[in-house]
Design an enzyme around this catalytic site. Structure first.
Site, mmCIF file in Angstrom:
data_model
loop_
_atom_site.group_PDB
_atom_site.id
_atom_site.type_symbol
_atom_site.label_atom_id
_atom_site.label_comp_id
_atom_site.label_asym_id
_atom_site.label_seq_id
_atom_site.Cartn_x
_atom_site.Cartn_y
_atom_site.Cartn_z
ATOM 1 N N GLU A 1 4.743 -2.064 5.313
ATOM 2 C CA GLU A 1 3.258 -1.257 6.274
ATOM 3 C C GLU A 1 4.039 -1.355 7.502
ATOM 4 O O GLU A 1 3.736 -0.491 8.446
ATOM 5 C CB GLU A 1 1.803 -1.260 5.123
ATOM 6 C CG GLU A 1 1.280 -0.635 3.887
ATOM 7 C CD GLU A 1 -0.016 -1.440 3.400
ATOM 8 O OE1 GLU A 1 0.121 -0.671 3.129
ATOM 9 O OE2 GLU A 1 -0.804 -2.121 4.060
ATOM 10 N N SER B 1 -6.813 -9.468 0.389
ATOM 11 C CA SER B 1 -7.931 -8.781 0.825
ATOM 12 C C SER B 1 -8.984 -9.620 1.554
ATOM 13 O O SER B 1 -9.208 -10.971 0.759
ATOM 14 C CB SER B 1 -8.170 -8.158 0.102
ATOM 15 O OG SER B 1 -9.853 -7.302 0.704
ATOM 16 N N HIS C 1 10.909 15.619 -5.267
ATOM 17 C CA HIS C 1 9.188 16.432 -4.171
ATOM 18 C C HIS C 1 8.633 14.813 -5.287
ATOM 19 O O HIS C 1 7.073 15.222 -5.726
ATOM 20 C CB HIS C 1 9.368 17.361 -5.462
ATOM 21 C CG HIS C 1 10.216 18.088 -5.085
ATOM 22 N ND1 HIS C 1 10.308 19.664 -3.906
ATOM 23 C CD2 HIS C 1 11.503 18.955 -6.173
ATOM 24 C CE1 HIS C 1 11.127 19.982 -3.646
ATOM 25 N NE2 HIS C 1 12.098 19.835 -5.328
ATOM 26 N N LYS D 1 -7.080 -8.360 -4.540
ATOM 27 C CA LYS D 1 -5.882 -7.543 -3.885
ATOM 28 C C LYS D 1 -4.046 -8.024 -3.454
ATOM 29 O O LYS D 1 -4.708 -9.482 -2.793
ATOM 30 C CB LYS D 1 -6.387 -7.250 -2.599
ATOM 31 C CG LYS D 1 -6.416 -5.354 -2.270
ATOM 32 C CD LYS D 1 -6.145 -4.684 -2.751
ATOM 33 C CE LYS D 1 -6.884 -3.384 -2.192
ATOM 34 N NZ LYS D 1 -6.436 -3.174 -1.643
#
Ligand code: ARG
Length: 463
Positions: free
Chosen positions: A290, A277, A156, A283
């Protein structure tokens, strides 16, 4: 407009109709396979006396030259032709005249394209099997290096029990091993040659189908000519295997993304495999993971598309089947890129051992072991479960781990606690006592790693 079938028509095709119908834009990538099939076909025609040996040789030579010239860029595939088959035949006729017109004897574009696509797919399956081998190698080296790297195992997405990074990665080894074996299974079923099926009902020429099948590396010729031209099961199976593979890559990517987050910091991605970024200077984003996760949808899409295209088709060939190509090619390109890029990302990732181990010791991952400890001291399991539950609550209030408590504090919860508890519930003990087959304990893991090594050694095609 350049077609093979002008004879019975009195009017020119509407340009928009021609464009809508034409497939050369995407089937030109089948040129190599198309010529390979044609060479074997024409050799067989010569062997069977359907063409003279001279005719057969002349056609074969010209086809080879066309293939070479396209490969080294001297000859461009002109998109004015309807499809790659028309381009090759027209170029052949242009070069050797009337003899070239004999190439298509005893053949239809239906069995021709069925063959081309099958050859292309089979090559791709072989490449994917190789790419999976590389990925499994990467996983195996990481597993070997991280047998003592303790980390929390999750259920979980909540910390559950301690395990090792080797064990966690070993789960992916199993997934990709199954993927690789699935491809092997599919390859056996797909390795049947449709050439010689003709348009749908074979031909009256005395073709030697067993010969062409063998020359092209197939185990046999297809057993029914209608099925031969209209079967795309092999491609559906491949797209479904690629979908499962992408699902695995996507799950793994999801974990990398979570592990790379500021909250987890389990991994540090290599600069070469991450991006920044345009506005936020701090970043460093896991774009590759992704994208792999994101591109999974495209591959599923190709599978659904082909299943849907095929579901209503009466036998035998229908033009709908031309739709088997674009999305399938896209899915094959996508899966290959994802596999390669993901492998590169994984092999350059740094695993933050200390962060992982600290995380495991912070989240009560040894609570099960603490309960088991009491059981070994004679407390019934249900009571032990309750005692440790209360203990966890107490630790949460104090913001500490179970093993941070003194023996006196522990004994307030149960008389059964003794000094040996600390050793019994240390992260190392928790992991290493788990020795059931498939568990993370050192002995079990070593056996697993040995199995993985043997598997790779015996299935390496280059050896
Ligand atoms: N471009 C076609 C395809 O991909 C080739 C076969 C054409 N056959 C035909 N009967 N029109 O399916």
């Amino acid at each position: 407009m350049a077609t093979l079938w002008g004879g019975r028509f009195e009017k020119e095709t509407e340009q928009a109709v021609y464009d809508f119908n034409a497939s050369i834009r995407f089937d030109k990538r089948l040129l190599k396979e198309d010529i390979e099939g044609s060479i074997v076909h024409v050799r067989m025609l010569g062997k069977q006396g359907i063409l003279t040996p001279e005719e057969s040789d002349q056609i074969e030579d010209a086809l080879r030259t066309i293939r070479e010239e396209v490969a080294d860029g001297r000859l461009m595939v002109s998109e004015t032709y309807e499809d790659v088959h028309s381009f090759v035949e027209a170029t052949l006729i242009e070069r050797i005249g009337d003899t070239g017109k004999k190439l298509h004897t005893g053949r239809s574009r239906n069995d021709q394209v069925a063959l081309d696509m099958r050859l292309y797919t089979r090559n791709h399956v072989d490449e994917t099997i190789e790419h999976l081998y590389e990925l499994l190698q990467t996983l195996l080296s990481l597993m070997e290096a991280h047998q003592d790297t303790i980390m929390p195992g999750f259920t979980h997405l909540q910390k559950a029990q301690p395990t090792t990074l080797a064990h966690h990665l070993g789960a992916y080894f199993e997934m990709f091993r199954r993927d690789r074996e699935r491809l092997g299974d599919i390859r056996v079923r797909m390795n049947v040659c449709p050439l010689g099926s003709g348009a749908l009902a074979g031909t009256t020429y005395p073709l030697d189908r067993a010969f062409t099948a063998k020359e092209l590396g197939f185990t046999e010729a297809s057993r029914n000519s209608m099925d031969g031209v209209s079967d795309r099961d092999y491609l559906i199976e491949y797209l479904s295997a690629l979908s499962i593979l992408m699902m695995h890559l996507s799950r793994f990517s999801e974990e990398i993304i979570i592990w790379n987050s500021n909250e987890y910091r389990f991994v540090e991605l290599d600069d070469a495999y991450s991006t920044g970024s345009s506005i936020m200077p701090q970043k460093k984003n896991p774009d590759i993971a992704e994208l792999v996760r994101g591109k999974t949808g495209r591959v599923y899409g190709a599978l659904m598309s082909l299943l849907t295209t095929m579901k209503g088709l009466p036998l035998a060939y229908n033009k709908d089947m031309q739709e088997d190509k674009e999305l399938a090619f896209d899915a094959m390109d996508t899966a290959r890129d994802c596999l390669v890029l993901f492998g590169g990302m994984l092999s350059t990732t740094t695993f933050q051992k200390d962060v992982m181990c600290r995380s495991a010791s912070k989240g009560f991952t040894n609570a099960t072991d603490a309960a088991d400890y009491l059981v070994k001291k004679g407390v019934p399991f249900r009571d032990a479960h309750g005692i440790i539950g209360r203990l966890v609550l107490y630790c949460m209030e104090k913001d500490c781990a179970i093993d941070d408590l003194s023996i006196q504090e522990l004994q307030r919860f149960s008389e059964a606690f003794e000094d040996d508890v600390y050793e019994a519930i240390s992260m190392e003990t928790c992991v290493n006592e788990r020795l059931t087959q498939g568990a993370p304990g050192k002995g079990a893991m070593e056996q697993e790693i040995r199995f993985c090594k043997e598997y790779l050694a015996k299935t390496n095609r280059n050896e």
